[in-house]
Design a protein around this motif. Structure first.
Motif, PDB file in Angstrom:
ATOM      1  N   THR A   1       0.860  -1.175   0.000  1.00 15.30           N
ATOM      2  CA  THR A   1       0.000   0.000   0.000  1.00 15.30           C
ATOM      3  C   THR A   1       0.902   1.232   0.000  1.00 15.30           C
ATOM      4  O   THR A   1       2.104   1.148   0.280  1.00 15.30           O
ATOM      5  CB  THR A   1      -0.875   0.064   1.270  1.00 15.30           C
ATOM      6  N   GLU A   2       0.279   2.382  -0.265  1.00 12.03           N
ATOM      7  CA  GLU A   2       1.024   3.636  -0.259  1.00 12.03           C
ATOM      8  C   GLU A   2       1.701   3.835   1.105  1.00 12.03           C
ATOM      9  O   GLU A   2       2.851   4.254   1.185  1.00 12.03           O
ATOM     10  CB  GLU A   2       0.069   4.807  -0.546  1.00 12.03           C
ATOM     11  N   PHE A   3       0.978   3.496   2.164  1.00 10.75           N
ATOM     12  CA  PHE A   3       1.513   3.749   3.510  1.00 10.75           C
ATOM     13  C   PHE A   3       2.686   2.823   3.829  1.00 10.75           C
ATOM     14  O   PHE A   3       3.676   3.228   4.426  1.00 10.75           O
ATOM     15  CB  PHE A   3       0.406   3.625   4.555  1.00 10.75           C
ATOM     16  N   GLU A   4       2.568   1.565   3.396  1.00  6.09           N
ATOM     17  CA  GLU A   4       3.669   0.618   3.620  1.00  6.09           C
ATOM     18  C   GLU A   4       4.908   1.050   2.833  1.00  6.09           C
ATOM     19  O   GLU A   4       6.032   0.971   3.323  1.00  6.09           O
ATOM     20  CB  GLU A   4       3.244  -0.792   3.190  1.00  6.09           C
ATOM     21  N   LEU A   5       4.655   1.485   1.614  1.00  4.94           N
ATOM     22  CA  LEU A   5       5.751   1.924   0.751  1.00  4.94           C
ATOM     23  C   LEU A   5       6.484   3.115   1.378  1.00  4.94           C
ATOM     24  O   LEU A   5       7.721   3.139   1.449  1.00  4.94           O
ATOM     25  CB  LEU A   5       5.139   2.295  -0.599  1.00  4.94           C
ATOM     26  N   ILE A   6       5.726   4.081   1.860  1.00  5.33           N
ATOM     27  CA  ILE A   6       6.335   5.259   2.485  1.00  5.33           C
ATOM     28  C   ILE A   6       7.114   4.838   3.735  1.00  5.33           C
ATOM     29  O   ILE A   6       8.258   5.249   3.935  1.00  5.33           O
ATOM     30  CB  ILE A   6       5.256   6.308   2.826  1.00  5.33           C
ATOM     31  N   ALA A   7       6.482   3.997   4.555  1.00 10.55           N
ATOM     32  CA  ALA A   7       7.139   3.578   5.795  1.00 10.55           C
ATOM     33  C   ALA A   7       8.456   2.880   5.504  1.00 10.55           C
ATOM     34  O   ALA A   7       9.460   3.103   6.167  1.00 10.55           O
ATOM     35  CB  ALA A   7       6.209   2.659   6.582  1.00 10.55           C
TER      36      ALA A   7
ATOM     37  N   ALA B   1       9.927  21.123  13.026  1.00  4.63           N
ATOM     38  CA  ALA B   1       9.147  20.868  14.239  1.00  4.63           C
ATOM     39  C   ALA B   1       8.316  19.598  14.088  1.00  4.63           C
ATOM     40  O   ALA B   1       8.025  18.915  15.057  1.00  4.63           O
ATOM     41  CB  ALA B   1       8.251  22.064  14.543  1.00  4.63           C
ATOM     42  N   LEU B   2       7.920  19.281  12.869  1.00  6.45           N
ATOM     43  CA  LEU B   2       7.137  18.061  12.604  1.00  6.45           C
ATOM     44  C   LEU B   2       7.440  17.616  11.185  1.00  6.45           C
ATOM     45  O   LEU B   2       7.369  18.409  10.253  1.00  6.45           O
ATOM     46  CB  LEU B   2       5.640  18.348  12.766  1.00  6.45           C
ATOM     47  N   GLY B   3       7.784  16.339  11.038  1.00  5.18           N
ATOM     48  CA  GLY B   3       8.109  15.810   9.724  1.00  5.18           C
ATOM     49  C   GLY B   3       6.941  15.065   9.105  1.00  5.18           C
ATOM     50  O   GLY B   3       5.797  15.510   9.171  1.00  5.18           O
ATOM     51  N   GLN B   4       7.235  13.916   8.533  1.00  2.06           N
ATOM     52  CA  GLN B   4       6.215  13.134   7.841  1.00  2.06           C
ATOM     53  C   GLN B   4       5.143  12.585   8.774  1.00  2.06           C
ATOM     54  O   GLN B   4       5.379  12.407   9.951  1.00  2.06           O
ATOM     55  CB  GLN B   4       6.880  11.935   7.154  1.00  2.06           C
ATOM     56  N   GLY B   5       3.957  12.280   8.202  1.00  3.41           N
ATOM     57  CA  GLY B   5       2.967  11.515   8.929  1.00  3.41           C
ATOM     58  C   GLY B   5       1.709  12.240   9.330  1.00  3.41           C
ATOM     59  O   GLY B   5       0.785  11.627   9.843  1.00  3.41           O
ATOM     60  N   ASP B   6       1.653  13.552   9.119  1.00  2.00           N
ATOM     61  CA  ASP B   6       0.415  14.269   9.431  1.00  2.00           C
ATOM     62  C   ASP B   6      -0.115  14.901   8.138  1.00  2.00           C
ATOM     63  O   ASP B   6       0.355  14.576   7.058  1.00  2.00           O
ATOM     64  CB  ASP B   6       0.676  15.306  10.540  1.00  2.00           C
ATOM     65  N   ASP B   7      -1.107  15.778   8.249  1.00  2.00           N
ATOM     66  CA  ASP B   7      -1.621  16.431   7.044  1.00  2.00           C
ATOM     67  C   ASP B   7      -0.586  17.360   6.431  1.00  2.00           C
ATOM     68  O   ASP B   7      -0.652  17.666   5.243  1.00  2.00           O
ATOM     69  CB  ASP B   7      -2.894  17.211   7.371  1.00  2.00           C
TER      70      ASP B   7
ATOM     71  N   PRO C   1      16.615  16.697   5.686  1.00  2.00           N
ATOM     72  CA  PRO C   1      15.728  15.520   5.705  1.00  2.00           C
ATOM     73  C   PRO C   1      14.469  15.671   4.844  1.00  2.00           C
ATOM     74  O   PRO C   1      14.063  16.782   4.507  1.00  2.00           O
ATOM     75  CB  PRO C   1      15.340  15.423   7.186  1.00  2.00           C
ATOM     76  N   LEU C   2      13.880  14.535   4.548  1.00  2.00           N
ATOM     77  CA  LEU C   2      12.598  14.470   3.829  1.00  2.00           C
ATOM     78  C   LEU C   2      11.483  14.631   4.861  1.00  2.00           C
ATOM     79  O   LEU C   2      11.358  13.822   5.776  1.00  2.00           O
ATOM     80  CB  LEU C   2      12.481  13.113   3.122  1.00  2.00           C
ATOM     81  N   ILE C   3      10.659  15.670   4.716  1.00  2.00           N
ATOM     82  CA  ILE C   3       9.660  15.950   5.760  1.00  2.00           C
ATOM     83  C   ILE C   3       8.221  15.738   5.308  1.00  2.00           C
ATOM     84  O   ILE C   3       7.299  15.919   6.112  1.00  2.00           O
ATOM     85  CB  ILE C   3       9.801  17.382   6.315  1.00  2.00           C
ATOM     86  N   GLY C   4       8.012  15.343   4.064  1.00  2.00           N
ATOM     87  CA  GLY C   4       6.635  15.122   3.641  1.00  2.00           C
ATOM     88  C   GLY C   4       6.574  14.885   2.154  1.00  2.00           C
ATOM     89  O   GLY C   4       7.597  14.943   1.471  1.00  2.00           O
ATOM     90  N   GLY C   5       5.384  14.611   1.658  1.00  2.00           N
ATOM     91  CA  GLY C   5       5.248  14.397   0.233  1.00  2.00           C
ATOM     92  C   GLY C   5       3.980  13.675  -0.123  1.00  2.00           C
ATOM     93  O   GLY C   5       3.032  13.618   0.669  1.00  2.00           O
ATOM     94  N   ASP C   6       3.980  13.118  -1.319  1.00  2.00           N
ATOM     95  CA  ASP C   6       2.822  12.394  -1.809  1.00  2.00           C
ATOM     96  C   ASP C   6       3.347  11.319  -2.755  1.00  2.00           C
ATOM     97  O   ASP C   6       4.256  11.572  -3.541  1.00  2.00           O
ATOM     98  CB  ASP C   6       1.892  13.367  -2.562  1.00  2.00           C
ATOM     99  N   THR C   7       2.805  10.116  -2.616  1.00  2.00           N
ATOM    100  CA  THR C   7       3.200   9.029  -3.510  1.00  2.00           C
ATOM    101  C   THR C   7       1.947   8.559  -4.231  1.00  2.00           C
ATOM    102  O   THR C   7       0.974   8.188  -3.584  1.00  2.00           O
ATOM    103  CB  THR C   7       3.805   7.864  -2.701  1.00  2.00           C
ATOM    104  N   THR C   8       1.963   8.622  -5.550  1.00  2.00           N
ATOM    105  CA  THR C   8       0.754   8.298  -6.310  1.00  2.00           C
ATOM    106  C   THR C   8       1.110   7.433  -7.506  1.00  2.00           C
ATOM    107  O   THR C   8       2.270   7.296  -7.877  1.00  2.00           O
ATOM    108  CB  THR C   8       0.078   9.570  -6.847  1.00  2.00           C
ATOM    109  N   ARG C   9       0.057   6.845  -8.096  1.00  2.00           N
ATOM    110  CA  ARG C   9       0.248   6.065  -9.301  1.00  2.00           C
ATOM    111  C   ARG C   9       0.215   7.012 -10.497  1.00  2.00           C
ATOM    112  O   ARG C   9      -0.565   7.962 -10.533  1.00  2.00           O
ATOM    113  CB  ARG C   9      -0.860   5.009  -9.418  1.00  2.00           C
TER     114      ARG C   9
END
Lengths: 344, 344
Positions: A4-10, A26-32, A119-127
């Protein structure tokens, strides 16, 4: 997709090698959204670049090298603004989940992220068709960013490194018949690959140019084209001919053909008659073009020397518009925006 | 391309309707990067989303509506963090320069940018399969962002608006046979189109939730899936069973099927037996899911009432893990991550 997208990101993008902690994040990946803390006296610099498969890189490009290149080209924009890299976001479109590709690509990103403490702090993974968009974020002292708009007549023009090497790498990738001595030696191939995928981005030099450079940018479309951005952006406001309003007069530049820095591999692989044009108009150099008043010449060359960055004085900003090249024989030709026939 | 990249940007994306000035934007488009000035007491929120043609929207989607949707879905993430929108960047890949499409798309962006005082400050325009990546930037008071990790057992769970309407819009776009009463009336079609392309993003409500909401996010993958992110992120650290380290216990939630807010068009067009599942698992709602202690119930409902935002109490956070649905007949079923067979 098997993952899944979430497994891939993790698995690939939230790993410690990419999602590490650093000050100002102050806050990286995992929220809005991610949260950045910008210190009082600083401004945030943002720069975004997209690389599409078969447009900006070969579909079968080595994913480890590609990961490095994607982030480096964005850090080059931060360098050109004089900023310290802080963090980046990644929007990645993938036609399918190829775990081998993802493992290599994320390792390539991590190599550069670690090197620059970014560091990588966020993003979007799509098809979707393979496409990589990175936005890099950096910090500059308020009011100290190096802009394109500060050049003045009389300023010297410098470039870092050598020009045209990435263009030769593209010739090689595309099998261009102008490439001399084919097949290439292992050493030459390695040199070209490095120029294309692992450009030496000038982050440390950029950060130390505040108060020295009057203008600057990174060379992504070729010096001739990019220098034109400085000439336009630095246009002075001159009184117009009696009508109301102002007329902004574009500046000009004179470049010395002899001074354009070329690498050894470049001069060996590119026919002599193609060299100047390719060095001035070939893209993907990711070297800096810097303008500075002659009074800063000593400081600037000293700084470059201290940082072991090759820096070459290639010309001057002039009042009269246009981009002129002073050739070896003393003749001058003008490089226009739409044609380079003067050179053929 | 008939237009160069620079001409295209100048004509469609650097226009006053998109590249307008506002406080905190120290430098917009036209340099290597943009510059944001973040006030002392604030943090910057960043959120990025990609929409790919034929994955996230029909290839032939109306470009004006698409422009609105692209920016709205990003502003929805800012709303979910409680942030005030400040500016956005756009990375746009285009297979060709279609001036009609560009004119409509940029007008769609401008409509939303103007409404939320959120100008376009930079980006990248490249050739490639149609793909739109937007990164939105907003401000929150330091430490006041609404995170996913703050929910506590006993908190109430609220949602804004109605759920499932965008999922019905997708049924309509894809010609799903479950859609009742076909062809649809003009009014119903307009309603579905609005749900998909012009979601009511809850920016003002989000900004006023500081100190009230314990956790929140925007519903993009369906309430069931998104609520699970809150349950995971808000997992409490409980003593483990005698071994070293901690064991983070995930929270649970109970939703009341009866309370899930459904629109009139939804209840008319979706067969009764499909309604609950579609409302809980259909994506693209872009409504907020908010958790708050019962002591804030009055303040929260009062705020929603004042802002004329529909806000519905749909359930509670509980200590015991899992997502349970209390059905109308008093029975409870569990909604698992990988299957909803309980409902069929």
């Amino acid at each position: 997709m098997a993952l899944t997208e979430f497994e891939l990101i993790a698995r690939y993008f939230a790993a410690q090698s990419l999602a590490f902690k650093r000050s100002c994040v102050a806050l990286g990946q995992g929220d809005d959204g991610a949260l950045l803390q910008v210190p009082d006296s600083r401004q945030l610099v943002l720069s975004v670049d997209t690389l599409n498969a078969s447009i900006h890189f070969p579909e079968k490009a080595d994913a480890f090298l590609l990961g490095q290149r994607c982030l480096l080209v964005n850090l080059s924009d931060l360098a050109a603004m004089g900023a310290e890299p802080v963090a980046f976001t990644l929007a990645l479109s993938l036609p399918e989940v190829d775990t081998d590709w993802l493992e290599k690509f994320s390792r390539g990103l991590a190599a550069v992220a670690g090197q620059f403490n970014c560091p990588l702090i966020g993003g979007d993974t799509t098809r979707g068709p393979l496409s990589i968009t990175i936005q890099a974020h950096g910090l500059v002292e308020t009011g100290q960013a190096i802009l394109r708009s500060g050049a003045r007549p009389g300023d010297d023009i410098y470039v870092t490194g050598t020009l045209g090497d990435a263009a030769v790498a593209l010739w090689q990738l595309q099998g261009d018949s102008r490439l001399q001595s084919s097949p290439l030696s292992e050493a030459d191939l390695a040199c070209l690959q490095r120029a294309f995928y692992q450009p030496d981005v000038r982050v440390e030099l950029g950060r130390r140019l505040a108060g020295i450079a009057s203008a600057g940018l990174d060379i992504s479309d070729g010096l001739a084209s990019d220098l034109r951005h400085i000439l336009k952006a630095s246009a002075g406001a001159a009184p117009s001919n009696g009508t109301d309003g102002e007329h902004r007069t574009e500046l000009g530049a004179v470049l010395n053909a002899d001074a354009i820095p070329l690498s050894d591999v470049f001069t060996r692989l590119v026919p002599a008659e193609d060299q100047l044009l390719l060095a001035l108009t070939g893209g993907d150099d990711y070297e800096l073009c810097i303008c500075a008043s002659p009074q800063h010449k000593r400081a600037l060359l000293g700084l470059a020397n201290q940082l072991e960055v090759s820096l070459t004085l290639v010309g001057q900003i002039v009042q009269s518009p246009g981009l002129k090249i002073r050739l070896k024989d003393g003749q001058s030709v003008e490089l226009t925006e739409h044609g380079y026939q003067h050179f053929s």
